[in-house]
Design a protein around this motif. Structure first.
Motif, PDB file in Angstrom:
ATOM      1  N   ALA A 169       5.491  75.010  49.981  1.00  0.00           N
ATOM      2  CA  ALA A 169       4.448  75.587  49.131  1.00  0.00           C
ATOM      3  C   ALA A 169       4.388  74.924  47.759  1.00  0.00           C
ATOM      4  O   ALA A 169       3.328  74.885  47.131  1.00  0.00           O
ATOM      5  N   LEU A 170       5.508  74.395  47.293  1.00  0.00           N
ATOM      6  CA  LEU A 170       5.583  73.869  45.922  1.00  0.00           C
ATOM      7  C   LEU A 170       5.746  72.354  45.873  1.00  0.00           C
ATOM      8  O   LEU A 170       6.077  71.797  44.826  1.00  0.00           O
ATOM      9  N   SER A 171       5.511  71.682  46.991  1.00  0.00           N
ATOM     10  CA  SER A 171       5.763  70.234  47.053  1.00  0.00           C
ATOM     11  C   SER A 171       4.936  69.439  46.053  1.00  0.00           C
ATOM     12  O   SER A 171       5.349  68.351  45.628  1.00  0.00           O
ATOM     13  N   ASP A 172       3.778  69.970  45.660  1.00  0.00           N
ATOM     14  CA  ASP A 172       2.894  69.225  44.749  1.00  0.00           C
ATOM     15  C   ASP A 172       2.895  69.780  43.326  1.00  0.00           C
ATOM     16  O   ASP A 172       2.047  69.394  42.515  1.00  0.00           O
ATOM     17  N   ARG A 173       3.853  70.658  43.015  1.00  0.00           N
ATOM     18  CA  ARG A 173       3.857  71.280  41.680  1.00  0.00           C
ATOM     19  C   ARG A 173       4.791  70.570  40.699  1.00  0.00           C
ATOM     20  O   ARG A 173       4.778  70.882  39.501  1.00  0.00           O
ATOM     21  N   GLY A 174       5.629  69.663  41.180  1.00  0.00           N
ATOM     22  CA  GLY A 174       6.495  68.899  40.286  1.00  0.00           C
ATOM     23  C   GLY A 174       7.803  69.549  39.921  1.00  0.00           C
ATOM     24  O   GLY A 174       8.562  69.019  39.109  1.00  0.00           O
ATOM     25  N   HIS A 175       8.120  70.703  40.504  1.00  0.00           N
ATOM     26  CA  HIS A 175       9.379  71.381  40.211  1.00  0.00           C
ATOM     27  C   HIS A 175      10.476  70.906  41.154  1.00  0.00           C
ATOM     28  O   HIS A 175      10.223  70.535  42.307  1.00  0.00           O
ATOM     29  N   THR A 176      11.700  70.926  40.672  1.00  0.00           N
ATOM     30  CA  THR A 176      12.863  70.607  41.491  1.00  0.00           C
ATOM     31  C   THR A 176      13.564  71.901  41.871  1.00  0.00           C
ATOM     32  O   THR A 176      14.030  72.640  40.996  1.00  0.00           O
ATOM     33  N   LEU A 177      13.611  72.184  43.164  1.00  0.00           N
ATOM     34  CA  LEU A 177      14.295  73.377  43.648  1.00  0.00           C
ATOM     35  C   LEU A 177      15.722  73.012  44.010  1.00  0.00           C
ATOM     36  O   LEU A 177      15.960  72.173  44.885  1.00  0.00           O
ATOM     37  N   ALA A 178      16.671  73.628  43.335  1.00  0.00           N
ATOM     38  CA  ALA A 178      18.085  73.322  43.541  1.00  0.00           C
ATOM     39  C   ALA A 178      18.789  74.548  44.115  1.00  0.00           C
ATOM     40  O   ALA A 178      18.906  75.581  43.440  1.00  0.00           O
ATOM     41  N   ASP A 179      19.231  74.435  45.361  1.00  0.00           N
ATOM     42  CA  ASP A 179      19.894  75.558  46.036  1.00  0.00           C
ATOM     43  C   ASP A 179      21.270  75.772  45.419  1.00  0.00           C
ATOM     44  O   ASP A 179      22.087  74.845  45.348  1.00  0.00           O
ATOM     45  N   LEU A 180      21.523  76.987  44.950  1.00  0.00           N
ATOM     46  CA  LEU A 180      22.807  77.299  44.324  1.00  0.00           C
ATOM     47  C   LEU A 180      23.892  77.625  45.343  1.00  0.00           C
ATOM     48  O   LEU A 180      25.049  77.806  44.961  1.00  0.00           O
ATOM     49  N   GLY A 181      23.534  77.685  46.616  1.00  0.00           N
ATOM     50  CA  GLY A 181      24.517  77.972  47.652  1.00  0.00           C
ATOM     51  C   GLY A 181      24.299  79.342  48.265  1.00  0.00           C
ATOM     52  O   GLY A 181      24.145  80.336  47.553  1.00  0.00           O
ATOM     53  N   ALA A 182      24.286  79.397  49.582  1.00  0.00           N
ATOM     54  CA  ALA A 182      24.067  80.654  50.282  1.00  0.00           C
ATOM     55  C   ALA A 182      25.222  81.612  50.072  1.00  0.00           C
ATOM     56  O   ALA A 182      26.369  81.190  49.899  1.00  0.00           O
ATOM     57  N   TYR A 183      24.936  82.891  50.091  1.00  0.00           N
ATOM     58  CA  TYR A 183      25.971  83.913  49.932  1.00  0.00           C
ATOM     59  C   TYR A 183      25.671  85.077  50.859  1.00  0.00           C
ATOM     60  O   TYR A 183      24.539  85.297  51.275  1.00  0.00           O
ATOM     61  N   ARG A 184      26.684  85.813  51.195  1.00  0.00           N
ATOM     62  CA  ARG A 184      26.550  86.961  52.079  1.00  0.00           C
ATOM     63  C   ARG A 184      26.283  88.223  51.257  1.00  0.00           C
ATOM     64  O   ARG A 184      26.927  88.466  50.246  1.00  0.00           O
ATOM     65  N   GLU A 185      25.315  89.041  51.697  1.00  0.00           N
ATOM     66  CA  GLU A 185      25.042  90.313  51.023  1.00  0.00           C
ATOM     67  C   GLU A 185      25.881  91.442  51.616  1.00  0.00           C
ATOM     68  O   GLU A 185      26.028  91.510  52.839  1.00  0.00           O
ATOM     69  N   PRO A 186      26.426  92.341  50.785  1.00  0.00           N
ATOM     70  CA  PRO A 186      26.432  92.293  49.314  1.00  0.00           C
ATOM     71  C   PRO A 186      27.389  91.222  48.817  1.00  0.00           C
ATOM     72  O   PRO A 186      28.435  90.976  49.415  1.00  0.00           O
ATOM     73  N   ALA A 187      27.020  90.581  47.724  1.00  0.00           N
ATOM     74  CA  ALA A 187      27.800  89.459  47.206  1.00  0.00           C
ATOM     75  C   ALA A 187      29.144  89.927  46.677  1.00  0.00           C
ATOM     76  O   ALA A 187      29.259  91.005  46.096  1.00  0.00           O
ATOM     77  N   GLY A 188      30.153  89.085  46.879  1.00  0.00           N
ATOM     78  CA  GLY A 188      31.488  89.434  46.406  1.00  0.00           C
ATOM     79  C   GLY A 188      31.807  88.899  45.027  1.00  0.00           C
ATOM     80  O   GLY A 188      32.559  89.511  44.272  1.00  0.00           O
TER      81      GLY A 188
END
Length: 391
Positions: A169-188
């Motif tokens: 959806a954002l490929s043409d908006r110029g933003h860099t999406l940086a994944d902070l790392g998946a986590y399990r809910e609820p987070a520990g």
């Protein structure tokens, strides 16, 4: 008319708007006219108990014991799909709302080309959320590195999806999406995610975290000496009122963060109910007067859910025949208090779309207050404030 709602369990606060609207609209649901004939309508409510197994049993009870011609439900990322699947199996029309249509389909193991016979849903898309959030980010920074706090469950998997999620959806908006790392809910802990944010130097975060997990992450960020310019989150503070707060420290932590979010309904929406002709402002005001709590975004969806079900009964070839009611839902085009629902023009069969505006939770005298700060995607919705930086 059957209703499956979380009356008890952890999702009970999410069922409150639907329960309220059922009471408020009872006089309009008592009967329906179809083809010159008056039909009496009984509304049967069953408790999902906030669990998929109980939700499926509720559908079976409504179908077999109560003889429901249509079943309505909303809320619960696991309970809602369970209701829809059970209705499909029982050959009972189902109408639902509240989470993105891609999540609705994926949770049911279906792809966008699949056509369900009995089940219908109205909401918005992950791509719609992405574009609204990008509009908020761009008020802070034209091209940003955005730290993505996404879990390892359905929400996170879909948000990361190359075709359905934020990247496409954002490929043409110029933003860099940086994944902070998946986590399990609820987070520990979320310390690793805060460390990753520091490494990136990102000042904007987007998330679909629960309030408790977002508060934990925000605390880790503060402890690291970092300052965020904006947080956008599609789940946090959807239900911000005292009786729904998991812990006071959660909202204390996030109160000054001024979290940006999506707005799918508000008292300012220029819509009227197809039942009693009221504007969006009127049920919002009545809810506040009757409950003492501020209006909720889901109030408009609950209202539209009942409007659409009644419309289907009124326009079906035979309102007592489930197949006829399902066919009526499939061809529904109706102006509701939440906006126009058109099941003939959705992005995929069985889906009707609602547009989104951008909002921000800002401190108010009685707690968090949702302000509409960006109406680019829905210009008819009036702005009620400006995007402001965190305290």
């Amino acid at each position: 008319m059957g209703v499956v709602a979380p009356l008890t369990g952890r999702l009970a606060p999410l069922g409150a708007p639907l329960s309220y609207v059922l009471r408020a609209l009872a006089p309009y649901l008592a009967h329906v006219r179809n083809g010159g004939r008056r039909y009496e309508v009984t509304v049967a409510v069953r408790d999902s108990r906030s669990a998929p197994g109980a939700a499926r049993q509720a559908v079976r009870d409504l179908a077999d014991r109560d003889g429901a011609r249509v079943v309505l439900t909303m809320a619960g990322t696991r309970a809602l799909p369970a209701v829809a699947d059970a209705c499909e199996e029982a050959a009972v029309p189902c109408l639902s709302a509240t989470f993105p249509w891609q999540a609705y389909l994926r949770a049911r193991g279906a792809d966008p080309a699949h056509r369900f016979r009995w089940t219908y849903h109205f909401a918005w898309g992950l791509d719609d959320i992405a574009r609204v959030f990008a509009g908020l980010w761009e008020r802070v920074c034209a091209r940003a590195t955005v730290g993505c706090l996404w879990n390892d469950g359905l929400h996170g998997l879909l948000l990361r999806h190359e075709r359905y999620g934020f990247p496409a959806a954002l490929s043409d908006r110029g933003h860099t999406l940086a994944d902070l790392g998946a986590y399990r809910e609820p987070a520990g802990d979320l310390q690793d995610q805060a460390d990753r944010l520091r490494e990136l130097g990102a000042e904007i975060v987007t998330s679909a975290a629960t309030a408790a997990d977002l508060a934990l992450f925000h605390r880790r960020v503060r402890e690291a000496g970092l300052r965020l310019r904006l947080i956008t989150c599609s789940r946090r503070l959807t239900y911000p009122h005292p009786h729904t707060r998991p812990a006071s420290e959660v909202h204390a932590e996030l109160g000054a963060a001024r979290v940006g979010t999506l707005v799918y309904w508000s008292p300012g929406h220029p819509c009227r109910s197809s039942l009693e002709g009221t504007t969006a402002a009127e049920p919002a005001r009545a809810y506040q007067e009757d409950t003492g709590d501020p209006w909720l975004k889901t109030l408009g969806l609950a209202h539209a859910l009942l409007e659409t079900a009644r419309h289907a009964l009124a326009t079906a070839a035979d309102p007592a025949d489930r197949a006829a009611v399902a066919d009526a839902l499939a061809r529904t085009r109706l102006d509701t208090v939440a906006g126009r629902l058109d099941f003939t023009a959705g992005p995929t069969p069985n889906i009707a779309l609602l547009p989104l505006a951008g909002g921000q939770w800002q401190p108010g005298p009685d707690g968090p207050r949702l302000t509409v700060v960006d109406n680019t995607a829905h210009p008819a919705v009036p702005l009620t404030g400006e995007l402001t930086p965190p305290d």
